[in-house]
Design a protein around this motif. Structure first.
Motif, PDB file in Angstrom:
ATOM      1  N   PRO A   8      -2.020  -6.043  -6.306  1.00  0.00           N
ATOM      2  CA  PRO A   8      -2.149  -5.915  -7.746  1.00  0.00           C
ATOM      3  C   PRO A   8      -2.985  -7.022  -8.371  1.00  0.00           C
ATOM      4  N   ALA A   9      -2.850  -8.270  -7.877  1.00  0.00           N
ATOM      5  CA  ALA A   9      -3.608  -9.375  -8.452  1.00  0.00           C
ATOM      6  C   ALA A   9      -5.105  -9.154  -8.278  1.00  0.00           C
ATOM      7  N   LEU A  10      -5.529  -8.695  -7.109  1.00  0.00           N
ATOM      8  CA  LEU A  10      -6.942  -8.451  -6.869  1.00  0.00           C
ATOM      9  C   LEU A  10      -7.443  -7.286  -7.709  1.00  0.00           C
ATOM     10  N   LEU A  11      -6.634  -6.268  -7.867  1.00  0.00           N
ATOM     11  CA  LEU A  11      -7.021  -5.150  -8.707  1.00  0.00           C
ATOM     12  C   LEU A  11      -7.227  -5.609 -10.145  1.00  0.00           C
ATOM     13  N   LYS A  12      -6.351  -6.449 -10.641  1.00  0.00           N
ATOM     14  CA  LYS A  12      -6.497  -6.964 -11.997  1.00  0.00           C
ATOM     15  C   LYS A  12      -7.800  -7.736 -12.156  1.00  0.00           C
ATOM     16  N   ASP A  13      -8.179  -8.453 -11.123  1.00  0.00           N
ATOM     17  CA  ASP A  13      -9.387  -9.267 -11.206  1.00  0.00           C
ATOM     18  C   ASP A  13     -10.655  -8.423 -11.354  1.00  0.00           C
ATOM     19  N   ILE A  14     -10.591  -7.166 -10.934  1.00  0.00           N
ATOM     20  CA  ILE A  14     -11.752  -6.288 -11.106  1.00  0.00           C
ATOM     21  C   ILE A  14     -12.124  -6.195 -12.573  1.00  0.00           C
ATOM     22  N   LEU A  15     -11.122  -6.236 -13.437  1.00  0.00           N
ATOM     23  CA  LEU A  15     -11.362  -6.234 -14.882  1.00  0.00           C
ATOM     24  C   LEU A  15     -10.941  -7.573 -15.481  1.00  0.00           C
ATOM     25  N   GLY A  16     -11.437  -8.638 -14.871  1.00  0.00           N
ATOM     26  CA  GLY A  16     -11.188  -9.982 -15.362  1.00  0.00           C
ATOM     27  C   GLY A  16     -12.238 -10.401 -16.382  1.00  0.00           C
ATOM     28  N   ARG A  17     -12.293 -11.680 -16.626  1.00  0.00           N
ATOM     29  CA  ARG A  17     -13.175 -12.186 -17.688  1.00  0.00           C
ATOM     30  C   ARG A  17     -14.658 -12.025 -17.348  1.00  0.00           C
ATOM     31  N   GLN A  18     -14.993 -12.068 -16.086  1.00  0.00           N
ATOM     32  CA  GLN A  18     -16.386 -11.825 -15.717  1.00  0.00           C
ATOM     33  C   GLN A  18     -16.789 -10.386 -16.049  1.00  0.00           C
ATOM     34  N   LEU A  20     -15.526  -8.602 -18.430  1.00  0.00           N
ATOM     35  CA  LEU A  20     -15.664  -8.517 -19.888  1.00  0.00           C
ATOM     36  C   LEU A  20     -17.053  -8.955 -20.324  1.00  0.00           C
ATOM     37  N   THR A  21     -17.581  -9.980 -19.683  1.00  0.00           N
ATOM     38  CA  THR A  21     -18.930 -10.444 -20.022  1.00  0.00           C
ATOM     39  C   THR A  21     -19.969  -9.382 -19.695  1.00  0.00           C
ATOM     40  N   VAL A  22     -19.806  -8.740 -18.553  1.00  0.00           N
ATOM     41  CA  VAL A  22     -20.742  -7.663 -18.175  1.00  0.00           C
ATOM     42  C   VAL A  22     -20.701  -6.544 -19.211  1.00  0.00           C
ATOM     43  N   ILE A  23     -19.506  -6.152 -19.621  1.00  0.00           N
ATOM     44  CA  ILE A  23     -19.374  -5.077 -20.608  1.00  0.00           C
ATOM     45  C   ILE A  23     -19.957  -5.509 -21.948  1.00  0.00           C
ATOM     46  N   ARG A  79     -22.275   5.590 -24.234  1.00  0.00           N
ATOM     47  CA  ARG A  79     -23.038   6.274 -23.193  1.00  0.00           C
ATOM     48  C   ARG A  79     -24.242   5.451 -22.755  1.00  0.00           C
ATOM     49  N   ALA A  80     -24.827   4.719 -23.656  1.00  0.00           N
ATOM     50  CA  ALA A  80     -25.967   3.870 -23.305  1.00  0.00           C
ATOM     51  C   ALA A  80     -25.530   2.630 -22.536  1.00  0.00           C
ATOM     52  N   MET A  81     -24.274   2.238 -22.691  1.00  0.00           N
ATOM     53  CA  MET A  81     -23.751   1.070 -21.979  1.00  0.00           C
ATOM     54  C   MET A  81     -23.515   1.355 -20.503  1.00  0.00           C
ATOM     55  N   ALA A  82     -23.043   2.561 -20.201  1.00  0.00           N
ATOM     56  CA  ALA A  82     -22.556   2.875 -18.856  1.00  0.00           C
ATOM     57  C   ALA A  82     -23.541   2.551 -17.739  1.00  0.00           C
ATOM     58  N   PRO A  83     -24.835   2.895 -17.851  1.00  0.00           N
ATOM     59  CA  PRO A  83     -25.756   2.596 -16.741  1.00  0.00           C
ATOM     60  C   PRO A  83     -25.962   1.097 -16.499  1.00  0.00           C
ATOM     61  N   ARG A  84     -25.554   0.280 -17.461  1.00  0.00           N
ATOM     62  CA  ARG A  84     -25.756  -1.165 -17.342  1.00  0.00           C
ATOM     63  C   ARG A  84     -24.562  -1.879 -16.716  1.00  0.00           C
ATOM     64  N   LEU A  85     -23.501  -1.141 -16.425  1.00  0.00           N
ATOM     65  CA  LEU A  85     -22.302  -1.745 -15.849  1.00  0.00           C
ATOM     66  C   LEU A  85     -22.464  -1.915 -14.347  1.00  0.00           C
ATOM     67  N   THR A  86     -21.672  -2.807 -13.774  1.00  0.00           N
ATOM     68  CA  THR A  86     -21.872  -3.169 -12.363  1.00  0.00           C
ATOM     69  C   THR A  86     -20.717  -2.771 -11.448  1.00  0.00           C
ATOM     70  N   HIS A  87     -19.665  -2.149 -11.996  1.00  0.00           N
ATOM     71  CA  HIS A  87     -18.518  -1.744 -11.182  1.00  0.00           C
ATOM     72  C   HIS A  87     -17.918  -0.488 -11.781  1.00  0.00           C
ATOM     73  N   GLY A  88     -17.443   0.392 -10.916  1.00  0.00           N
ATOM     74  CA  GLY A  88     -16.877   1.641 -11.383  1.00  0.00           C
ATOM     75  C   GLY A  88     -15.715   1.466 -12.339  1.00  0.00           C
ATOM     76  N   PHE A  89     -14.875   0.439 -12.136  1.00  0.00           N
ATOM     77  CA  PHE A  89     -13.739   0.238 -13.025  1.00  0.00           C
ATOM     78  C   PHE A  89     -14.170  -0.235 -14.402  1.00  0.00           C
ATOM     79  N   GLN A  90     -15.301  -0.928 -14.478  1.00  0.00           N
ATOM     80  CA  GLN A  90     -15.845  -1.257 -15.800  1.00  0.00           C
ATOM     81  C   GLN A  90     -16.176   0.025 -16.550  1.00  0.00           C
ATOM     82  N   ALA A  91     -16.785   0.962 -15.840  1.00  0.00           N
ATOM     83  CA  ALA A  91     -17.132   2.241 -16.459  1.00  0.00           C
ATOM     84  C   ALA A  91     -15.889   3.038 -16.824  1.00  0.00           C
TER      85      ALA A  91
END
Length: 368
Positions: A8-18, A20-23, A79-91
């Motif tokens: 669970p901790a690693l899964l949470k890190d997928i949507l960590g502060r880094q 958020l910056t990407v989004i 919709r314009a944001m999505a192609p700029r994301l770097t991980h599926g969970f961000q999307a």
């Protein structure tokens, strides 16, 4: 979502502060009307205490703060944001904006979800629309089953699963888990293995509530098409593990087998958490003709208070000729997952051949 997922901790890190910056950067690049600072402030507040799916919803609500109030303008930016994301969970988090704030404009939202699912599955975001109007949404998803993009076709099946992992249950699908049958029929010969796997998982969901319906339905599917044969086998996996005679018959396996099992063992007999066990046996045919065998093992996990909980694991499916012997072995590490915690005590193990228990052994899990 399986037992082999990260902790669970690693899964949470997928949507960590880094993340958020990407989004935030994606939003700023998509439109000058995206308030990057407001998003980061709202998304960062309280983030650390949240689970992975709670973070998905939290980020979606933070987007509401940063985007224009007009939904049509906001969803265009999303919709314009999505192609700029770097991980599926961000999307997935960005797509969740549609689920939480787009129920008032379902036509525009459906168009957005079909677009966004290409970058991170919209299978979770479609659920509120199904809950609100299952018939209308399923009709739209049936149309998606003919879409040129495999991601959209998969969404038609995956998003309508009765028991979609990590997603809320849809009331209409809970009452009748077979409502999406037209979608599954439309996709049963899909050229994409990605789509066919979703169809099989969807059907396996149905097996848990309507096993007879599932077997009856799959009995009508063509067996001269490798695509449908693959789906049938994987859709029946829960029933096969349970030794259901009709399910076994559909894959050409009899209930029970003319075999002798010798040397069934679990070694070492005593382990600690993190150690591995090896389960082994010799299976000899006593039949005059070749047999198709489905060999599984059932592990009874010790629980607190002297109780146990069983889980069936696949071992091997193979053809065994008259008088032939095959040596089977599999190694399994005894470790905790996010979905399973081990307890000290005796763990019984059964060897199952074509739905019938043929041998038993056990190992002891020590504390500490």
């Amino acid at each position: 979502m399986t037992d082999d997922m990260a902790s669970p901790a690693l899964l949470k890190d997928i949507l960590g502060r880094q993340a958020l910056t990407v989004i935030a950067d994606a939003g700023a690049a998509a439109s000058p009307r995206f308030d990057r600072a407001a998003f980061l402030d709202a998304a960062s507040t309280g983030l650390d205490a949240l689970s992975i799916m709670e973070r998905v919803r939290h980020i979606a609500d933070a987007l509401r703060v940063a985007l224009p109030a007009d939904y049509a303008e906001a969803v265009t930016i999303v919709r314009a944001m999505a192609p700029r994301l770097t991980h599926g969970f961000q999307a997935v988090a960005v797509t969740e904006f549609v689920a939480r704030h787009g129920l008032g404009d379902v036509g525009l939202s459906m168009e957005a979800l079909a677009d966004l699912t290409r970058f991170g599955t919209a299978e979770f975001a479609i659920r509120p629309f199904l809950a609100r109007d299952a018939a209308w949404t399923l009709a739209m998803m049936l149309a998606w089953s003919g879409h040129e993009d495999e991601h959209v076709r998969r969404l038609a099946s995956e998003g309508s699963r009765p028991r979609l992992p990590w997603a809320g249950r849809v009331p209409a699908l809970k009452v009748d888990p077979t409502l999406a049958t037209p979608i599954l029929e439309a996709l049963k010969r899909d050229p994409s293995a990605y789509v066919r796997k979703s169809v099989a998982n969807h059907l396996n969901d149905i097996a848990k509530d309507r096993p007879d319906w599932l077997v009856d339905r799959l009995a009508t599917w063509p067996t001269d098409d490798a695509r449908t044969v693959w789906i049938i086998r994987h859709a029946l996996r829960t029933l096969i593990k349970q030794g259901d005679p009709r399910a076994l018959a559909l894959i050409g396996v009899g209930h029970g087998a003319a075999v002798e099992v010798s040397g069934f063992s679990v070694v070492p007999r005593t382990v600690r958490l993190g150690d591995a066990i090896t389960i082994a046996a010799d299976v000899r045919s006593t039949a005059a003709e070749a047999q198709r065998l489905v060999v599984d093992y059932r592990l009874h996990y010790a629980r607190a208070g002297g109780k146990s909980a069983a889980k069936v694991f696949k071992l091997r499916t193979f053809d065994l000729g008259p008088g032939e012997t095959v040596a089977l072995a599999i190694r399994q590490t005894i470790k905790d997952f996010s979905t399973r915690r081990h307890h000290p005590g005796t763990h019984d193990v059964e060897l199952i051949v074509n739905g019938q228990t043929m041998a038993r052994a056990a190992f002891e899990l020590l504390a500490g």
